[in-house]
Design a protein around this motif. Structure first.
Motif, short mmCIF file in Angstrom:
data_model
loop_
_atom_site.label_atom_id
_atom_site.label_comp_id
_atom_site.label_asym_id
_atom_site.label_seq_id
_atom_site.Cartn_x
_atom_site.Cartn_y
_atom_site.Cartn_z
N ARG A 1 -14.40 -15.64 -40.05
CA ARG A 1 -14.65 -15.27 -38.65
C ARG A 1 -13.88 -14.00 -38.35
O ARG A 1 -12.72 -13.86 -38.75
N GLU B 1 -19.17 -16.63 -40.29
CA GLU B 1 -19.23 -18.05 -39.89
C GLU B 1 -20.00 -18.22 -38.58
O GLU B 1 -20.68 -19.22 -38.37
N LEU B 2 -19.89 -17.23 -37.70
CA LEU B 2 -20.52 -17.33 -36.37
C LEU B 2 -21.33 -16.09 -36.01
O LEU B 2 -22.29 -16.17 -35.24
N LYS C 1 -25.19 -15.66 -35.91
CA LYS C 1 -26.01 -16.73 -35.33
C LYS C 1 -26.59 -16.26 -34.01
O LYS C 1 -25.91 -15.60 -33.22
N HIS D 1 -26.08 -15.46 -42.89
CA HIS D 1 -26.12 -16.84 -42.37
C HIS D 1 -26.07 -16.76 -40.86
O HIS D 1 -25.12 -16.20 -40.34
N TRP E 1 -31.37 -21.96 -36.79
CA TRP E 1 -30.67 -23.24 -36.89
C TRP E 1 -30.65 -23.86 -35.50
O TRP E 1 -30.28 -23.19 -34.54
N ASN F 1 -31.87 -22.98 -41.51
CA ASN F 1 -30.68 -23.78 -41.81
C ASN F 1 -30.93 -25.21 -41.35
O ASN F 1 -31.35 -25.43 -40.22
N GLU F 2 -30.70 -26.14 -42.25
CA GLU F 2 -30.77 -27.57 -41.93
C GLU F 2 -32.10 -28.01 -41.30
O GLU F 2 -32.11 -28.57 -40.21
N ASN G 1 -31.13 -23.51 -46.36
CA ASN G 1 -29.77 -24.01 -46.56
C ASN G 1 -29.73 -25.43 -45.98
O ASN G 1 -30.12 -25.64 -44.84
N GLN H 1 -25.21 -27.02 -49.11
CA GLN H 1 -23.96 -26.78 -48.38
C GLN H 1 -22.77 -27.45 -49.05
O GLN H 1 -21.70 -26.88 -49.14
N HIS I 1 -20.76 -29.91 -48.03
CA HIS I 1 -19.59 -30.35 -47.27
C HIS I 1 -19.30 -31.77 -47.76
O HIS I 1 -20.01 -32.70 -47.39
N GLU J 1 -21.52 -23.90 -48.83
CA GLU J 1 -20.54 -24.16 -47.76
C GLU J 1 -19.52 -25.22 -48.20
O GLU J 1 -19.13 -26.09 -47.41
N TRP K 1 -16.52 -22.97 -47.19
CA TRP K 1 -16.67 -22.74 -45.74
C TRP K 1 -15.27 -22.52 -45.16
O TRP K 1 -14.69 -23.39 -44.54
N TRP L 1 -12.62 -25.31 -40.44
CA TRP L 1 -13.46 -25.78 -39.31
C TRP L 1 -13.42 -27.30 -39.23
O TRP L 1 -13.84 -27.88 -38.25
#
Ligand code: XIL
Length: 372
Positions: A47, A71-72, A75, A108, A112, A155-156, A200, A238, A240, A271, A313, A321
């Motif tokens: 970030r 990261e942000l 978006k 990225h 999303w 994404n997702e 993703n 990802q 996670h 991620e 990530w 995060w």
């Protein structure tokens, strides 16, 4: 003069001594340097607010990474919180930083559900006008041409539970139907003619019927996209990881990533981080558990998945995060404290003081082995 010669000699010998001491004291190479030995890449999500104000963090990023992921900052909700009001300064700052230091960037993410601004969701539902998507994609994709060559276009797309035929029931699905995924890829291709376009997704490494259903639905989605000729190049898994959830046996995960690759798609670990199960064990024990989970995953991804890009990530627990939730505190009222922060998650390669942990060592060991 004699005196200054002596002083210079002293300074030189101190510098040399300092250098050799430093090289002795840093046996672990950076992750990207290790990955390069195996023909791979390592990077982290960052970030700009952290990177711009924290020199230690910047130094760690430059030591460890060959690519970054905003990261942000890319978006849609960050770029255009209000209609027509584009905020690209933080993303431009990351882009400048990357250029200045010869780092690559991964894009990225374009679409999303959690990053489409409220106003855009409302407008999409009201007007069903695909041009809204085109406007945003055309504002960001060409702007970073030459710097960002890989994009998470969707994404997702899968639903957490049933959804609509397994897809996430968001504004795009409601307005345009399941074909929105193909359309998004076509739109991205129009603005990134040579880009690598990706989907993703998370939760594909989970054990149990839910994980199994997601994996099956995901492969079906890939088949549907292929049938319609959608320009899809690769898949970001990802990863996670969550130590509270049972994870798939290595052989079954390997079979799944082979299924993806059999569809002519490359795979990345996009991620990676690890949510812990227990916050009261001593840090070494916690770090050991995290490292074991990462090893089990990466062994499969690097071998069966032929993954050549691993992104975590975040890099350091200083900016994880992953939050320790109220529920966690309720489960672990005696959560271990590191002296400054209670129960901090230790799910990234560096700890909060930027020191490498067992996860870092495991990654160095695995990433530097040659690709088979
Ligand atoms: C997360 C960020 O890390 C958070 O700071 C933000 O509040 C929400 O988004 N999967 C994704 C990422 O694809 O974009 C998410 O990033 C983490 C989960």
């Amino acid at each position: 003069m004699g005196q200054s010669m002596t002083r210079r000699a002293v300074l030189l010998s101190t510098a040399a001594g300092g250098l050799s001491r430093r090289s002795l004291a840093s046996p672990t190479p950076g992750l990207a340097a290790a990955a390069a030995k195996g023909g791979r890449h390592y990077g982290a999500a960052v970030r700009w607010d952290h990177l711009s104000r924290d020199a230690d963090y910047r130094a760690a990023i430059l030591r460890e990474c060959d690519h970054l992921v905003p990261e942000l900052e890319l978006k849609w909700a960050s770029v255009e919180p209000e209609r027509g009001n584009l905020t690209l300064a933080p993303m431009d700052a990351i882009a400048d930083f990357a250029r200045q230091h010869g780092l690559r960037l991964h894009g990225h993410c374009l679409l999303w559900r959690r990053s489409i601004p409220r106003w855009a969701q409302d407008e999409i539902l009201r007007t069903r006008d695909w041009n809204l998507v085109v406007r945003y994609v055309s504002a960001v994709v060409p702007r970073y041409a030459g710097l960002i060559e890989t994009w998470d276009v969707v994404n997702e797309p899968l639903a957490l539970s049933e959804g609509v035929d397994g897809l996430q029931p968001d504004a795009l699905l409601s307005a345009f139907g399941p074909d929105y995924i193909r359309r998004a890829l076509e739109t991205a291709r129009a603005f990134a003619p040579t880009g690598k376009l990706m989907i993703n997704e998370y939760g594909l490494e989970a054990e149990g019927p839910h994980g199994e259903a997601r994996r099956r639905r995901f492969l079906r989605l890939l088949d549907e996209l292929r049938r319609t000729g959608a320009p899809l190049d690769g898949i970001g898994l990802q990863d996670h990881l969550d130590l509270q959830l049972p994870r798939l046996a290595q052989a079954r995960l390997a079979a799944f990533v082979r299924e993806i690759r059999a569809r002519d798609l490359f795979v990345t670990v996009s991620e990676l981080d690890v949510k812990e199960r227990d916050y009261i064990l001593p840090p070494e024990a916690r770090d050991g558990r995290v490292a074991t989970a990462v090893r089990a995953l990466l062994e499969v991804m690097l071998d069966a998945g032929k993954v050549d890009r691993v992104t975590t990530w975040g890099l350091s627990d200083r900016y994880s995060w992953l939050e320790v939730t109220r529920a966690d505190y309720a489960r672990f009222p005696h959560a271990w404290k590191d002296g400054t922060t209670p129960g901090l998650n230790r799910g990234l390669p560096l700890d909060a003081a930027m020191r490498p942990k067992a996860m870092h060592q495991v990654m160095v060991d695995l990433l530097r082995t040659s690709k088979s």
